[in-house]
Scaffold this motif. Structure first.
Motif, PDB file in Angstrom:
ATOM      1  N   GLU A 192     -18.861 -24.943 -43.194  1.00 36.46           N
ATOM      2  CA  GLU A 192     -19.035 -23.818 -42.272  1.00 36.46           C
ATOM      3  C   GLU A 192     -18.252 -22.603 -42.782  1.00 36.46           C
ATOM      4  O   GLU A 192     -18.768 -21.499 -42.856  1.00 36.46           O
ATOM      5  N   TYR A 226     -19.584 -18.787 -44.416  1.00 35.57           N
ATOM      6  CA  TYR A 226     -19.206 -17.453 -43.923  1.00 35.57           C
ATOM      7  C   TYR A 226     -18.388 -16.685 -44.979  1.00 35.57           C
ATOM      8  O   TYR A 226     -17.770 -15.667 -44.676  1.00 35.57           O
ATOM      9  N   ASP A 229     -24.992 -20.871 -42.329  1.00 33.75           N
ATOM     10  CA  ASP A 229     -25.697 -22.156 -42.293  1.00 33.75           C
ATOM     11  C   ASP A 229     -24.941 -23.156 -43.175  1.00 33.75           C
ATOM     12  O   ASP A 229     -25.103 -23.196 -44.396  1.00 33.75           O
ATOM     13  N   VAL A 283     -28.153 -22.262 -35.145  1.00 35.31           N
ATOM     14  CA  VAL A 283     -28.551 -21.752 -36.459  1.00 35.31           C
ATOM     15  C   VAL A 283     -30.072 -21.784 -36.582  1.00 35.31           C
ATOM     16  O   VAL A 283     -30.679 -22.854 -36.528  1.00 35.31           O
ATOM     17  N   ASN A 334     -33.624 -21.680 -38.499  1.00 35.74           N
ATOM     18  CA  ASN A 334     -34.131 -22.040 -39.833  1.00 35.74           C
ATOM     19  C   ASN A 334     -33.067 -22.677 -40.723  1.00 35.74           C
ATOM     20  O   ASN A 334     -32.937 -22.335 -41.899  1.00 35.74           O
ATOM     21  N   ALA A 335     -32.259 -23.579 -40.153  1.00 42.32           N
ATOM     22  CA  ALA A 335     -31.211 -24.213 -40.954  1.00 42.32           C
ATOM     23  C   ALA A 335     -31.848 -25.006 -42.091  1.00 42.32           C
ATOM     24  O   ALA A 335     -32.942 -25.550 -41.959  1.00 42.32           O
ATOM     25  N   HIS A 336     -31.135 -25.060 -43.187  1.00 40.26           N
ATOM     26  CA  HIS A 336     -31.593 -25.782 -44.371  1.00 40.26           C
ATOM     27  C   HIS A 336     -31.826 -27.256 -44.042  1.00 40.26           C
ATOM     28  O   HIS A 336     -32.788 -27.859 -44.493  1.00 40.26           O
ATOM     29  N   ASP A 337     -30.925 -27.839 -43.256  1.00 40.26           N
ATOM     30  CA  ASP A 337     -31.035 -29.259 -42.905  1.00 40.26           C
ATOM     31  C   ASP A 337     -30.492 -29.464 -41.484  1.00 40.26           C
ATOM     32  O   ASP A 337     -29.348 -29.901 -41.304  1.00 40.26           O
ATOM     33  N   PRO A 338     -31.306 -29.126 -40.466  1.00 36.06           N
ATOM     34  CA  PRO A 338     -30.790 -29.182 -39.086  1.00 36.06           C
ATOM     35  C   PRO A 338     -30.335 -30.582 -38.659  1.00 36.06           C
ATOM     36  O   PRO A 338     -29.310 -30.724 -37.985  1.00 36.06           O
ATOM     37  N   GLY A 350     -29.189 -33.039 -40.602  1.00 34.97           N
ATOM     38  CA  GLY A 350     -27.922 -33.319 -41.291  1.00 34.97           C
ATOM     39  C   GLY A 350     -26.766 -32.560 -40.644  1.00 34.97           C
ATOM     40  O   GLY A 350     -25.653 -33.083 -40.482  1.00 34.97           O
ATOM     41  N   TYR A 351     -27.039 -31.320 -40.268  1.00 34.26           N
ATOM     42  CA  TYR A 351     -26.034 -30.456 -39.620  1.00 34.26           C
ATOM     43  C   TYR A 351     -25.558 -31.118 -38.321  1.00 34.26           C
ATOM     44  O   TYR A 351     -24.355 -31.293 -38.082  1.00 34.26           O
ATOM     45  N   LEU A 410     -18.920 -25.126 -34.425  1.00 35.35           N
ATOM     46  CA  LEU A 410     -19.697 -25.134 -35.664  1.00 35.35           C
ATOM     47  C   LEU A 410     -21.173 -24.937 -35.359  1.00 35.35           C
ATOM     48  O   LEU A 410     -21.662 -25.379 -34.322  1.00 35.35           O
ATOM     49  N   GLY A 411     -21.864 -24.300 -36.290  1.00 35.13           N
ATOM     50  CA  GLY A 411     -23.298 -24.059 -36.098  1.00 35.13           C
ATOM     51  C   GLY A 411     -23.551 -23.074 -34.968  1.00 35.13           C
ATOM     52  O   GLY A 411     -24.516 -23.182 -34.239  1.00 35.13           O
ATOM     53  N   ILE A 412     -22.659 -22.104 -34.838  1.00 36.57           N
ATOM     54  CA  ILE A 412     -22.740 -21.185 -33.695  1.00 36.57           C
ATOM     55  C   ILE A 412     -23.464 -19.889 -34.035  1.00 36.57           C
ATOM     56  O   ILE A 412     -23.722 -19.082 -33.185  1.00 36.57           O
ATOM     57  N   TRP A 413     -23.718 -19.693 -35.338  1.00 34.97           N
ATOM     58  CA  TRP A 413     -24.490 -18.552 -35.814  1.00 34.97           C
ATOM     59  C   TRP A 413     -23.825 -17.205 -35.531  1.00 34.97           C
ATOM     60  O   TRP A 413     -22.641 -17.151 -35.189  1.00 34.97           O
TER      61      TRP A 413
END
Lengths: 455, 301
Positions: A179, A183, A449, B64, B66-70, B72-73, B84-87
């Motif tokens: 993460e 960033y 991402d 997020v 269009n995450a690369h691997d939602p 897995g995330y 995490l994953g808060i965009w």
């Protein structure tokens, strides 16, 4: 030495230099707790006036803790450049401040003068500088040091990623690292505060971090912040250590309470030079915090800011890669609120720079302080102006292990865009290669991402 | 979605509907009441709740696009309660993440600066004491003031201390009043029940306002119980504002070493569950009374 003054018809008499130093300090709850602080604004002003007229030689000759009983004092006194000191010994503290502000006093000129100062002199001048003075003078000074990459170049603001986890869960640590990197955080270091302080666990974490750094070819350095003795044992057993961390303080007694001594640090430094896999020119990393001596019952009647300066003086012996003060972390009994946090952060950053190594401040607060994220953001902008060489951030500022708030991962990019500062050039290129930053150094659609690292 | 959440949702819907119906009726009444009434009600239309942002866990929060691997995330996110994953919006956090942070910080600060609800103190039958701290600010700036009882409170302890009991239970707000409010009701009966079943006696619990862990030492000296159980609000984090710590000591004395206390920390709904903690503490008391020690030494047995 003049220890008294008159102000508006009233006499203010101080018994010794330590009392002048303590009472000239800006208001901090820790000095009040120790019973050392000025009891009125007038008394504080009087102490500042007396301090501004104090000769540097008087400060040299009256160290805050006697030379004979304290090895922090011995380290500080013995590393003074005597030729430079001889030139300036008859300056007053006020003259020193004015000298820093002159247009002709460029960074290199101030850095040369700094070699002739003791930490107590640096603390003294800090106490007669305003917040803007501290920002202005600090901005002139760029101290450089290197581990895997270099820190302290002008115009560069790096960051430490802080992937702490309450149980050292390796997936938890890594998702936080992914993460952070997504960033654009982490060129100063990937620095984990572990919960378990064992050689096995430290070695495991170091190996995982090293593997990760190598696999993705990230131009940065790693650190697992267990106790120095644990890291030394891991290093001796072949763990991939980039730098050696330790918390240090401003008196021998406080350092003893941390379980460290000068001979141990000397040994660590030599070990780091010889075995750190980074090949670091500067293999040490220190953390500090105002109030740590008081909380260890080892302040020896000296105010927190002077002790903090002495901590940096002690750290300077080891030419660290960087140091970091955790300004709002130690608690409201030492740094009470926003006013004290912001002041403390600016003081510590300036004093660190005057000790000739890259100095960072963990811009942070605990939930039992009357402070908020707004205040941290304000201080971060000030420190960016002051040319702080690196920041430290966590996801949305939330350290889920130590339960306090620092700057957020989002904040660095925002600060860079506002201030015109940049990341380390090699790291910037790496982020562009990873398609996290675009050609204009703005975030791409992939930034933020973390799953781009899941391969 | 689990059953509890489904139930909550349907209850929420039910409440919305009732409120809407009621509003409809009110509006009608106001319209009937004439022009003057309507003016004062211009902006009072309430269309129900803004979503409760504090219900969803950090692990389940994901923004997020269009995450690369939602998948897995999300899988990795389960191992951390971090944000995490808060965009983001540009370089800044999204409003959703920002207001959640604001809510969590408010609750954490509220836990420190608020007083424990008097109704709960009454309901649990606590005898109220206070430390020598004159205010929250003094309490935070000078922790030592939270470690001693006020002279009035010393008298109260003397009057109420039952010299012939095994265990004195003490609650203190510490750094989280909400830790007491959320957990005391569960931990206290479990603890008392546990003590009773082990054949141990206990006195009416004390509650100390602006009290730190060490204030239990003075209570220990004054009350002469074998064991003092101190249940104190812990320093709140953004993710846990209501965590209680149990500090149990055999015959505590003023200024004793920390190592003489046995600690069970992290007592809250998603940590050590209060009811379980109560039972554990009761067993600890029994063991301390048997061996006449506590803390590190007890561990060595």
């Amino acid at each position: 030495m003049k220890l008294k003054t008159r102000m508006f018809g009233k006499t203010y008499q101080f018994k010794d230099l330590n009392e002048v130093q303590a009472k000239a300090s800006e208001q901090k709850s820790g000095d009040e707790l120790a019973g050392l602080a000025a009891t009125s604004k007038e008394e504080r002003a009087a102490a500042k006036i007396v301090l501004s007229e104090t000769l540097l030689s008087d400060i040299r000759n009256n160290p805050a803790v006697p030379y004979e009983i304290d090895d922090v004092t011995r380290v500080i006194q013995d590393q003074v450049n005597e030729s430079v000191y001889k030139e300036i010994q008859n300056w007053t503290v006020g003259e020193l401040r004015d000298y820093f502000m002159q247009y002709t006093s460029t960074g290199p000129i101030i850095q040369r003068i700094a070699t002739g100062l003791t930490s107590e002199m640096i603390a003294a001048v800090t106490k007669i500088m305003s917040n803007l003075d501290l920002v202005y003078a600090a901005r002139k000074i760029d101290n450089r040091a290197s581990c895997v990459t270099e820190m302290g170049r002008p115009g560069i603001a790096m960051t430490r990623a802080l992937p702490n986890h309450p149980t050292d869960n390796i997936d938890g640590v890594f998702i936080e690292l992914y993460e952070a990197l997504s960033y654009g955080i982490g060129d100063a270091m990937l620095g984990l505060n572990p919960v378990q302080d064992t050689v096995e666990s430290t070695t495991y974490l170091l190996e995982k971090l090293y593997e990760f750094r190598m696999k993705w070819e990230i131009p940065t350095q790693n650190c697992v912040l267990s106790h120095l003795t644990t890291q030394m044992a891991a290093l001796q057993k072949g763990a991939p250590v980039d730098m050696l961390f330790q918390s240090i303080a401003g008196t021998q007694k406080a350092n003893e309470s941390f379980g460290i001594s000068t001979s141990m640090l000397d040994e660590a430094y030599d070990l780091g030079k010889k075995y750190c896999i980074s090949g670091a020119k500067n293999p040490m990393y220190f953390e500090t915090g105002e109030g740590s001596e008081l909380s260890a019952d080892a302040h020896m009647g000296v105010d927190m800011l002077t002790l903090e300066a002495r901590t940096y003086g002690y750290g300077r012996r080891y030419d660290p890669f960087c140091a970091m003060s955790v300004v709002g972390f130690i608690g409201p009994e030492y740094i009470y609120d926003t006013v004290q946090q912001i002041r403390g952060g600016l003081e510590e950053h300036f004093m660190g720079k005057m000790h000739l190594f890259p100095m960072g401040v963990d811009v942070c607060y605990t939930n039992h302080m009357p402070a908020s994220q707004n205040d941290s953001e304000t201080l971060a902008l000030l420190l960016a102006h002051a040319g702080m060489p690196y920041f430290v951030t966590a996801p949305m500022g939330d350290d889920i292990m130590l339960n306090y708030q620092l700057l957020g991962n989002h904040d660095l990019q925002t600060i860079l865009e506002l201030s015109g500062l940049r990341r380390d050039p090699a790291f910037e290129q790496w982020l562009q290669k990873m398609e996290i930053l675009d050609d204009n150094l703005k975030f791409t659609a992939r930034a933020g991402d973390a799953s781009i690292f899941l391969k | 979605m689990n059953n509890e959440e489904m139930l909550k949702d349907s209850i929420r819907e039910l409440i919305y509907n009732v409120i809407k119906e009621e509003q409809g009726k009110q509006e009608q009444i106001k319209i009937n009441a004439g022009v003057d009434e309507i003016k004062t009600c211009d902006n009072s239309t309430d269309d129900g709740f803004v979503e409760d942002v504090t219900v969803i866990s950090m692990q389940d929060t994901f923004c997020v696009p269009n995450a690369h691997d939602p998948e897995g995330y999300m899988k990795m996110k389960q191992s951390s309660s971090g944000r995490l994953g808060i965009w983001r919006a540009g370089p800044r956090p999204l409003s959703k993440a920002y207001v959640r942070f604001i809510a969590d910080h408010a609750a954490a600060q509220g836990a420190v600066w608020s007083e424990v609800d008097q109704d709960i103190i009454k309901e649990l039958g606590f005898i109220c004491l206070e430390s020598i701290s004159s205010s929250k600010a003094e309490y935070l700036k000078n922790p030592n003031t939270g470690k001693r009882l006020s002279p009035e409170s010393v008298e109260i302890v003397k009057q109420n201390a039952n010299k012939n009991v095994n265990v004195q239970i003490v609650f203190a707000d510490g750094l989280s009043s909400s830790a007491i409010e959320k957990n005391a009701k569960d931990v206290l009966p479990a603890l008392q029940q546990g003590l009773k079943s082990l054949g141990l006696t206990y006195a009416t619990p004390f509650f100390v306002t602006n009290g730190r862990v060490a204030v239990s030492e003075e209570i220990g000296e004054l009350s002469d119980a074998d064991v003092v159980v101190m249940l104190c609000g812990e320093r709140p984090g953004l993710n846990s504002q209501s965590s209680l710590g149990a500090y149990v000591a055999y015959k505590p004395t003023i200024g004793m070493e920390e190592s003489r206390r046995t600690v069970i920390s992290n007592i809250h709904r998603s940590g050590t569950v209060p009811v379980e903690a109560g039972a554990q503490i009761a067993e600890l008391c029994q063991s301390m009374i048997k061996h006449k020690i506590s803390g590190v030494e007890l561990k060595l047995i």
